[in-house]
Design an enzyme around this catalytic site. Structure first.
Site, PDB file in Angstrom:
ATOM      1  CG  LEU A 136      -1.804   1.200   1.482  1.00 39.31           C
ATOM      2  CD1 LEU A 136      -2.832   1.356   0.355  1.00 39.31           C
ATOM      3  CD2 LEU A 136      -2.542   1.075   2.827  1.00 39.31           C
ATOM      4  CB  ILE A 168       6.577  -3.926   0.319  1.00 43.25           C
ATOM      5  CG1 ILE A 168       6.022  -2.650  -0.311  1.00 43.25           C
ATOM      6  CG2 ILE A 168       5.576  -5.085   0.278  1.00 43.25           C
ATOM      7  CD1 ILE A 168       4.913  -1.945   0.458  1.00 43.25           C
ATOM      8  CD  GLU A 374      -0.523  -4.268   9.695  1.00 46.32           C
ATOM      9  OE1 GLU A 374      -1.737  -4.260   9.943  1.00 46.32           O
ATOM     10  OE2 GLU A 374       0.129  -5.307   9.530  1.00 46.32           O
TER      11      GLU A 374
HETATM   12  C1  LIG Z   1       9.657  -2.173   8.836  1.00 43.82           C
HETATM   13  C2  LIG Z   1       8.474  -1.647   8.095  1.00 43.82           C
HETATM   14  C3  LIG Z   1       7.597  -2.530   7.480  1.00 43.82           C
HETATM   15  C4  LIG Z   1       6.507  -2.063   6.743  1.00 43.82           C
HETATM   16  N1  LIG Z   1       5.713  -2.955   6.051  1.00 43.82           N
HETATM   17  C5  LIG Z   1       4.766  -2.477   5.213  1.00 43.82           C
HETATM   18  C6  LIG Z   1       4.038  -3.373   4.348  1.00 43.82           C
HETATM   19  O1  LIG Z   1       4.240  -4.592   4.372  1.00 43.82           O
HETATM   20  N2  LIG Z   1       3.148  -2.840   3.478  1.00 43.82           N
HETATM   21  C7  LIG Z   1       2.888  -1.493   3.412  1.00 43.82           C
HETATM   22  O2  LIG Z   1       2.062  -1.090   2.596  1.00 43.82           O
HETATM   23  N3  LIG Z   1       3.567  -0.621   4.221  1.00 43.82           N
HETATM   24  C8  LIG Z   1       4.496  -1.080   5.106  1.00 43.82           C
HETATM   25  N4  LIG Z   1       5.195  -0.196   5.903  1.00 43.82           N
HETATM   26  C9  LIG Z   1       4.925   1.229   5.824  1.00 43.82           C
HETATM   27  C10 LIG Z   1       4.246   1.814   7.058  1.00 43.82           C
HETATM   28  O3  LIG Z   1       2.912   1.377   7.140  1.00 43.82           O
HETATM   29  C11 LIG Z   1       4.379   3.340   6.966  1.00 43.82           C
HETATM   30  O4  LIG Z   1       5.746   3.654   7.194  1.00 43.82           O
HETATM   31  C12 LIG Z   1       3.509   4.078   7.973  1.00 43.82           C
HETATM   32  O5  LIG Z   1       2.149   3.923   7.636  1.00 43.82           O
HETATM   33  C13 LIG Z   1       3.850   5.570   8.056  1.00 43.82           C
HETATM   34  O6  LIG Z   1       3.950   6.156   6.816  1.00 43.82           O
HETATM   35  P1  LIG Z   1       5.245   7.064   6.456  1.00 43.82           P
HETATM   36  O7  LIG Z   1       6.427   6.258   6.780  1.00 43.82           O
HETATM   37  O8  LIG Z   1       5.105   7.545   5.073  1.00 43.82           O
HETATM   38  O9  LIG Z   1       5.158   8.269   7.468  1.00 43.82           O
HETATM   39  P2  LIG Z   1       4.365   9.654   7.254  1.00 43.82           P
HETATM   40  O10 LIG Z   1       2.964   9.359   6.850  1.00 43.82           O
HETATM   41  O11 LIG Z   1       5.167  10.543   6.393  1.00 43.82           O
HETATM   42  O12 LIG Z   1       4.353  10.226   8.726  1.00 43.82           O
HETATM   43  C14 LIG Z   1       5.395  11.015   9.297  1.00 43.82           C
HETATM   44  C15 LIG Z   1       4.923  11.499  10.662  1.00 43.82           C
HETATM   45  O13 LIG Z   1       3.799  12.380  10.492  1.00 43.82           O
HETATM   46  C16 LIG Z   1       2.717  11.919  11.264  1.00 43.82           C
HETATM   47  N5  LIG Z   1       1.460  12.261  10.610  1.00 43.82           N
HETATM   48  C17 LIG Z   1       1.109  12.050   9.313  1.00 43.82           C
HETATM   49  N6  LIG Z   1      -0.132  12.498   9.088  1.00 43.82           N
HETATM   50  C18 LIG Z   1      -0.579  13.026  10.259  1.00 43.82           C
HETATM   51  C19 LIG Z   1      -1.788  13.651  10.685  1.00 43.82           C
HETATM   52  N7  LIG Z   1      -2.823  13.807   9.851  1.00 43.82           N
HETATM   53  N8  LIG Z   1      -1.887  14.074  11.965  1.00 43.82           N
HETATM   54  C20 LIG Z   1      -0.861  13.914  12.834  1.00 43.82           C
HETATM   55  N9  LIG Z   1       0.311  13.318  12.502  1.00 43.82           N
HETATM   56  C21 LIG Z   1       0.455  12.874  11.228  1.00 43.82           C
HETATM   57  C22 LIG Z   1       2.908  10.422  11.383  1.00 43.82           C
HETATM   58  O14 LIG Z   1       2.194   9.873  12.464  1.00 43.82           O
HETATM   59  C23 LIG Z   1       4.426  10.365  11.565  1.00 43.82           C
HETATM   60  O15 LIG Z   1       4.738  10.631  12.904  1.00 43.82           O
HETATM   61  C24 LIG Z   1       6.272  -0.661   6.676  1.00 43.82           C
HETATM   62  C25 LIG Z   1       7.127   0.233   7.334  1.00 43.82           C
HETATM   63  C26 LIG Z   1       8.229  -0.233   8.017  1.00 43.82           C
HETATM   64  C27 LIG Z   1       9.146   0.755   8.649  1.00 43.82           C
END
Ligand SMILES: Cc1cc2nc3c(=O)[nH]c(=O)nc-3n(C[C@H](O)[C@H](O)[C@H](O)COP(=O)(O)OP(=O)(O)OC[C@H]3O[C@@H](n4cnc5c(N)ncnc54)[C@H](O)[C@@H]3O)c2cc1C
Length: 396
Positions: A136, A168, A374
């Site tokens: 995603l 991912i 997630e």
């Molecule tokens: C080891 C690992 C495994 C993963 N596995 C998968 C997987 O299998 N499949 C998949 O699809 N994804 C996966 N992910 C991705 C993971 O779900 C995302 O990293 C996570 O959802 C956060 O997105 P981002 O990293 O882009 O952070 P961002 O969305 O850029 O967030 C940065 C900061 O801003 C904050 N923030 C953002 N929007 C708001 C808001 N509206 N209000 C307040 N605070 C906010 C967040 O909470 C965070 O603190 C994985 C990530 C890691 C590190």
């Protein structure tokens, strides 16, 4: 029903059945025998534990929540959470590999797929013959997953995918990936659709493998699509419903991240309990100091509270209820408690908590993913607030 026989630092919120006790014992024995001796080697080399993953498939742990007729173990989320916790108490990397495979990839196919798609993919995945990934997140869209840029354009009998997924889990090793892409940008989140993409499809490859803080034996990779043509029948669920289905998938997935948190935190607490009885300062075991005992009491109490929330979500999910609020609460609370417990575990180990000869250091690194994956803690709070505000009608 039976009183739990396995010695742990914490108790379960309700009595487990004989079968659940047996499941825990089997996983615990397996983890002690096959996982524990290799944990630090895999961690330092960022080595994917392929052989162990294959064995987990033989044990039914790659299809825990799927019916027997589809090759699964025919169990529910309560058993699934137990399994993830047991594995993660020894190595969170194994926990996240199993979680991404079961409740994200395979469950998306099971939940949204046609009967033909279920029959085609679920038995191979649930038996562990194949490994799954779920894509995603993109470089520009994490929390705001609805703003994905990867596109899928219909061309005759095919869909043509272009774009990148990032972070991912199982990305490099997956035989089957479920991927979310934009099919109609004008429709916003109702213009996203899900697709099944098989390994080896021309135009599809795994890209950069991330070098991570923790959970280093799990694979976290990019998925790259360059004019990747997949058959029209690989559309999963209805066109335009990929995002909505993903949110339903995450309702179950978040229970697994709560269980991953419980496991890592329990591992850290158990390591701490052992250490404080061995370590002597001022002429006595540090366990005898009240300041230490109070930390341990808080750790154990918070962990049990987190388990109650997790099991509530799992029980309701197994009973067929919508658990958006309950799974978000469990994930939020369990992950934040787990981060605190692992932090205290390092503190209780003093300088030895900072070095790799003791397990506290690895639990501390691994656990941080739980407040991020997630959906971050901030996003869980948004989900919970939205759900509870729905209950009260607005005035005027
Ligand atoms: C080891 C690992 C495994 C993963 N596995 C998968 C997987 O299998 N499949 C998949 O699809 N994804 C996966 N992910 C991705 C993971 O779900 C995302 O990293 C996570 O959802 C956060 O997105 P981002 O990293 O882009 O952070 P961002 O969305 O850029 O967030 C940065 C900061 O801003 C904050 N923030 C953002 N929007 C708001 C808001 N509206 N209000 C307040 N605070 C906010 C967040 O909470 C965070 O603190 C994985 C990530 C890691 C590190």
């Amino acid at each position: 029903m039976t009183v739990p026989q396995i010695e742990t630092a914490t108790t379960y919120p309700f009595l487990l059945t004989e079968d659940q006790e047996q499941l825990r014992r089997e996983i615990r024995d397996f983890a002690a025998r096959e996982i524990a001796p290799n944990v630090m080697r895999w961690d330092e080399a960022s080595e994917f534990p392929a052989e162990v993953v294959q064995k987990l498939g033989h044990m039914g742990l790659l299809g825990v929540i799927f019916p027997v007729e589809y090759g699964g173990a025919g169990l529910g989320y309560v058993d699934y959470a137990l399994a993830i916790e047991e594995l993660s108490a020894v190595d969170g990397s194994i926990g996240i590999i199993v979680a991404a495979h079961n409740s994200l990839c395979t469950n998306h196919i099971f939940l949204a797929g046609s009967e033909e798609q279920r029959r085609r993919y679920v038995p191979g995945l649930a038996s562990g013959a194949k490994l799954g990934a779920w894509g995603l997140t993109e470089p520009g869209s994490g929390s705001d997953a609805g703003s994905a840029r990867t596109t899928a354009v219909r061309k005759g009998d095919c869909w043509v995918l272009n774009g990148n997924k990032t972070f991912i889990t199982n990305g490099h090793y997956a035989d089957v990936s479920v991927v979310i892409a934009v099919t109609d940008r004008s429709q916003g989140t109702h213009g996203l659709s899900a697709f099944v993409v098989e390994k080896g499809t021309p135009g599809f490859r795994a890209g950069k493998k991330e070098n991570k803080l923790g959970l280093r034996a799990s694979d976290t990779s990019e998925l790259i699509f360059e004019d990747c043509e997949i058959p029209a029948e690989n559309l999963l669920g209805k066109e335009g419903e990929g995002f909505i289905d993903s949110m339903r998938v995450l309702d179950g997935g978040r229970i697994s991240i709560a269980a991953l948190s419980l496991g890592i935190a329990r591992g850290a607490l158990e390591a701490s309990l052992r250490y404080v009885k061995e370590r002597r300062q001022f002429g006595k075991a540090i366990a005898e100091f009240q300041g230490i005992q109070w930390k341990l009491a808080d750790m154990a109490t918070e962990l049990d509270a987190a388990r109650l929330l997790t099991q509530r979500a799992a029980v309701l999910k197994d009973a067929g209820h919508k658990v958006t609020r309950e799974s978000s609460m469990a994930k939020l609370f369990a992950s934040e408690v787990a981060v605190r417990i692992c932090d205290e575990a390092v503190q209780l180990h003093g300088g030895y908590g900072f070095i790799k000869d003791y397990p506290a250091e690895k639990f501390y690194r691994d656990v941080k993913l739980c407040t991020i994956g997630e959906g971050t803690s901030e996003i869980q709070r948004m989900v919970i607030a939205r759900e509870i505000l729905k209950v009260v009608p607005s005035r005027g």
